[in-house]
Design a protein around this motif. Structure first.
Motif, short mmCIF file in Angstrom:
data_model
loop_
_atom_site.label_atom_id
_atom_site.label_comp_id
_atom_site.label_asym_id
_atom_site.label_seq_id
_atom_site.Cartn_x
_atom_site.Cartn_y
_atom_site.Cartn_z
N PHE A 1 0.78 -1.29 0.00
CA PHE A 1 -0.10 0.03 -0.04
C PHE A 1 0.75 1.12 -0.01
O PHE A 1 0.34 2.37 -0.08
N GLY A 2 2.25 1.29 0.06
CA GLY A 2 3.03 2.25 0.36
C GLY A 2 2.79 3.11 1.65
O GLY A 2 2.79 4.32 1.52
N MET A 3 2.49 2.43 2.64
CA MET A 3 2.20 3.08 3.93
C MET A 3 3.38 2.79 4.95
O MET A 3 4.11 1.86 4.76
N THR A 4 2.98 3.46 6.12
CA THR A 4 4.07 3.11 6.94
C THR A 4 3.55 3.08 8.54
O THR A 4 3.74 3.41 9.50
N ILE A 5 2.56 2.03 8.64
CA ILE A 5 1.93 1.42 9.62
C ILE A 5 3.10 0.62 10.72
O ILE A 5 3.47 -0.26 9.96
N GLN A 6 3.48 1.41 11.55
CA GLN A 6 4.41 0.33 12.38
C GLN A 6 3.95 -0.50 13.52
O GLN A 6 4.75 -1.56 13.65
N HIS A 7 2.79 -0.15 13.97
CA HIS A 7 2.58 -1.33 14.92
C HIS A 7 0.70 -1.11 15.31
O HIS A 7 0.02 0.03 14.69
N VAL A 8 0.16 -1.77 16.15
CA VAL A 8 -1.07 -1.87 16.49
C VAL A 8 -1.11 -1.52 17.96
O VAL A 8 -0.12 -1.93 18.73
N THR A 9 -2.23 -0.68 18.43
CA THR A 9 -2.05 -0.32 19.92
C THR A 9 -2.60 -1.73 20.85
O THR A 9 -2.99 -2.59 20.31
N LEU A 10 -2.40 -1.44 22.12
CA LEU A 10 -2.50 -2.66 22.96
C LEU A 10 -4.02 -3.12 22.77
O LEU A 10 -4.49 -4.19 22.72
N LYS A 11 -4.92 -1.94 22.77
CA LYS A 11 -6.35 -2.33 22.86
C LYS A 11 -6.67 -2.93 21.60
O LYS A 11 -7.59 -3.90 21.49
N ALA A 12 -6.15 -2.63 20.51
CA ALA A 12 -6.35 -2.98 19.19
C ALA A 12 -5.83 -4.43 19.07
O ALA A 12 -6.75 -5.38 18.54
N MET A 13 -4.73 -4.67 19.54
CA MET A 13 -4.36 -6.20 19.80
C MET A 13 -5.19 -7.07 20.60
O MET A 13 -5.37 -8.17 20.27
#
Length: 662
Positions: A543-555
């Motif tokens: 996607f050409g994006m820079t998502i580094q991580h998901v938050t604790l609640k998202a995980m």
């Protein structure tokens, strides 16, 4: 040898007199003690010396010397024994004192010798000495280690027989010392030696000795320093000639190196950056250098604005780790326009490569779940043989990935991996698939993966059973011998399929000789974080994006979901979450995950979900229309369609299967 008899000596005198036996010309043959159980008797018993209360029993023997300590009541001796010398108490006591003094001196001398010998053998330098004949008479432990000779092997030997290039004989002859002479030993060791003559007070030269040290390490270190300087010069030349902008900071975040491309990109000169904080070139956002120094982990694909012209760039920064300590960080900076062009070309190339030949290994199987590790272990065993393998698991659990890994880990890895859905096979198709695999690939090199074996028609099952059982098929009335590895998969209950007659029982037994069960994702909640990190890396590239991580609640939201679609569904949810998140975001939060999830169970657990699910449903309908239109526009060519949409071929196939467009 003179035999000595001791009479009425006290314990202290006896202890001293015992040293007489260390003198080769004396031997104690007896001790006379007229006191019953006296000191003499005890001492004699303890040391195994003959003893008694009267001297007559000893005088009849061969006695030359009597030490008489009897004092006030001296013994009388037969004058007919002129060979016996009797020393009275004063003389005997004097002898004891002299012996005690001598023993103390000898003890001190031995102690000094021991100290000198210890020092001699403790020094790191090798020491070797020769006498006036050129024979070795001095050799310490360090010399032994350097020359690979024991002391016993060299003492008394000519020095030239041990060290042919030794200069000690020359020093012995000339009487002149030689300092810091380089020499290579026969074992290849480089040494630095200083040689000295041994000159007596009268000027006589009685030998020579050398002190030397191993300088092999010093020479090697000097060579390494030279090499390091050469490498440093080369690296600096490479960095300065690179078209990529490069900046390096130290452990404090102060600039230590930039290249000309960096100056062209940011407009900042070397003088404006060196020694300055890492934030000096940032127009907006945080310093990635400082983040890397703090976390000690690389950061890639960050969108930023740098320099005086606020250039939009993508930054990759990695820590510089030496001896497990962070010494700084290095950043490589690209214009975002150039990066987009490169990513588009890369995605196109990857799509073409995946279309031609998909290759996965056991390293691509992500997770630490015990059941998954058991499955991987079984798959590795299967890779070592050619027997049929049955992969069992729910849709999306990774059966095709396992099949790829088994093929790649086998001796057939150089050949092609061919996947065929069983629902599309008839008798002619299975014959063609087997023969095509055999003819168009090297013998014993290809693997045929039959997906969802329970969908195989009965007549095709019979043909497959013939091949597995006999290694051949009958086509046009002629038997044809083939050698193709068979891997099958099924999400269905095979035993129930056999019971219902859907699957041939004989074929079932042949295919399940090696059966591997792949656990569903809902039983592997601890693996979801690892899988998410891996999928984010892949999806960022797509996607050409820079998502580094998901938050604790998202995980936590991801780990609490049942995942009926397993890993494939997780990839789909993350894809939609990334598409729906705010532009420029570097993380996925709980709201992004909720919007992306589409399961009924999740809808029941959150009252806010129905409206958001409705939005997701509308977006999925729109996505289906776009896929169908793009597929039609590219005449059904999936590589071009994936490239046109900017997604991977793998994602395209998944979406086409999801929306039943294939």
């Amino acid at each position: 040898m003179q035999n000595v008899l001791i009479v009425d000596a006290d314990h202290q005198s006896l202890c001293v007199l015992q040293h007489l036996e260390q003198i080769e010309t004396y031997q104690i043959i007896g001790i006379v003690d007229r006191i019953e159980k006296g000191e003499g008797t005890k001492f004699a018993s303890q040391n195994g010396i003959p003893h008694g209360p009267e001297p007559e029993s000893f005088l009849s023997g061969n006695v030359q010397l009597v030490l008489d300590f009897s004092g006030d009541s001296p013994l009388t001796y037969n004058p007919k024994d002129p060979q016996i010398t009797v020393l009275p108490r004063p003389i005997s006591q004097l002898i004891v004192k002299l012996l005690a003094f001598q023993c103390a001196e000898l003890h001190s001398l031995h102690s000094d010798i021991s100290i000198y010998k210890s020092i001699f053998n403790s020094v790191g330098e090798g020491m070797i000495g020769i006498d006036e004949k050129g024979n070795i008479n001095l050799f310490n432990d360090s010399a032994s280690k350097m020359l690979d000779f024991s002391i016993d092997e060299v003492i008394g030997k000519p020095v030239l027989s041990i060290i042919p290039a030794s200069g000690l004989p020359n020093v012995l002859q000339s009487g002149q010392f030689e300092a810091d002479v380089e020499l290579q030993l026969t074992n290849g060791l480089d040494i630095l030696s200083s040689r000295y003559p041994l000159v007596m007070p009268g000027g006589t030269i009685t030998g020579a000795f050398a002190v030397f040290q191993d300088v092999t390490g010093v020479i090697r270190t000097a060579e390494e320093i030279t090499d390091l300087k050469r490498v440093k010069t080369m690296l600096e030349a490479i960095i300065h000639s690179s078209d990529d902008a490069i900046s390096v900071v130290d452990s404090e975040g102060l600039g230590i190196l930039v290249n000309p491309a960096y100056t062209r990109l940011t407009g900042l000169t070397e003088r404006e950056v060196i020694g300055q904080p890492a934030t000096v070139d940032i127009s907006s956002g945080e310093s990635i250098h400082m983040r890397v120094l703090e976390t000690k982990r690389p950061v890639r694909g960050v969108n930023m604005q740098l320099g005086q012209n606020n250039r939009d760039v993508i930054v990759n920064v990695a820590p510089i780790i030496v001896d497990q300590e962070v010494k700084g960080s290095v950043g490589v900076i690209h214009d975002i326009t150039e990066m987009r062009s490169l990513m588009k070309q890369l995605d196109h190339a990857k799509a073409m490569i995946r279309e031609l030949e998909s290759t996965y290994t056991f390293d691509d199987i992500i997770g630490t779940n015990e059941d998954l590790l058991v499955a991987v272990s079984q798959a590795k065993i299967a890779a070592g043989s050619d027997i049929p393998v049955m992969l069992r698991g729910e849709p999306g659990s990774g059966k095709e990935l396992f099949a790829h890994a088994i093929h790649t880990g086998s001796r057939r890895s150089e050949g092609n991996f061919i996947r065929i859905p069983c629902a599309s096979l008839d008798v002619e198709a299975i014959e063609a698939a087997l023969m095509h695999t055999e003819i168009h690939h090297e013998k014993n090199s290809a693997t045929l993966f039959l997906d969802e074996i329970t969908e195989l028609k009965p007549d095709v099952q019979k043909k497959l059973l013939e091949y597995i059982g006999f290694g051949r098929i009958t086509a046009a009335g002629q038997p044809i011998q083939l050698s193709v590895r068979i891997i099958t998969s099924s999400a269905a209950n095979l035993e129930r399929a056999v019971h219902k007659g859907v699957l041939c029982e004989d074929l079932y037994y042949q295919l399940t000789r090696m059966s591997i069960r792949i656990p569903p994702l809902r039983t592997r909640p601890d693996d979801i974080e690892l899988l998410t990190d891996d999928l984010l890396t892949m999806l960022n590239q797509e996607f050409g994006m820079t998502i580094q991580h998901v938050t604790l609640k998202a995980m936590q939201r991801l780990q609490s979901y049942e995942w009926p679609g397993n890993v494939r569904e997780l990839e789909n949810v993350l894809s939609r979450a990334m598409i729906l998140t705010e532009a420029g975001s570097t993380k996925l939060d709980e709201e992004d995950i909720i919007r992306a999830l589409s399961s009924r169970s999740e809808q029941q657990t959150d009252s806010a979900l129905p409206e958001k699910r409705s939005l997701a449903s509308l977006m999925e309908d729109h996505e289906k229309l776009l896929l169908a239109a793009s597929l039609k526009e590219n005449n059904g060519q999936k590589v071009l369609t994936a490239d046109r949409l900017g997604i991977s071929l793998r994602s395209l196939y998944y979406k086409l299967e999801k929306y039943k467009l294939i």
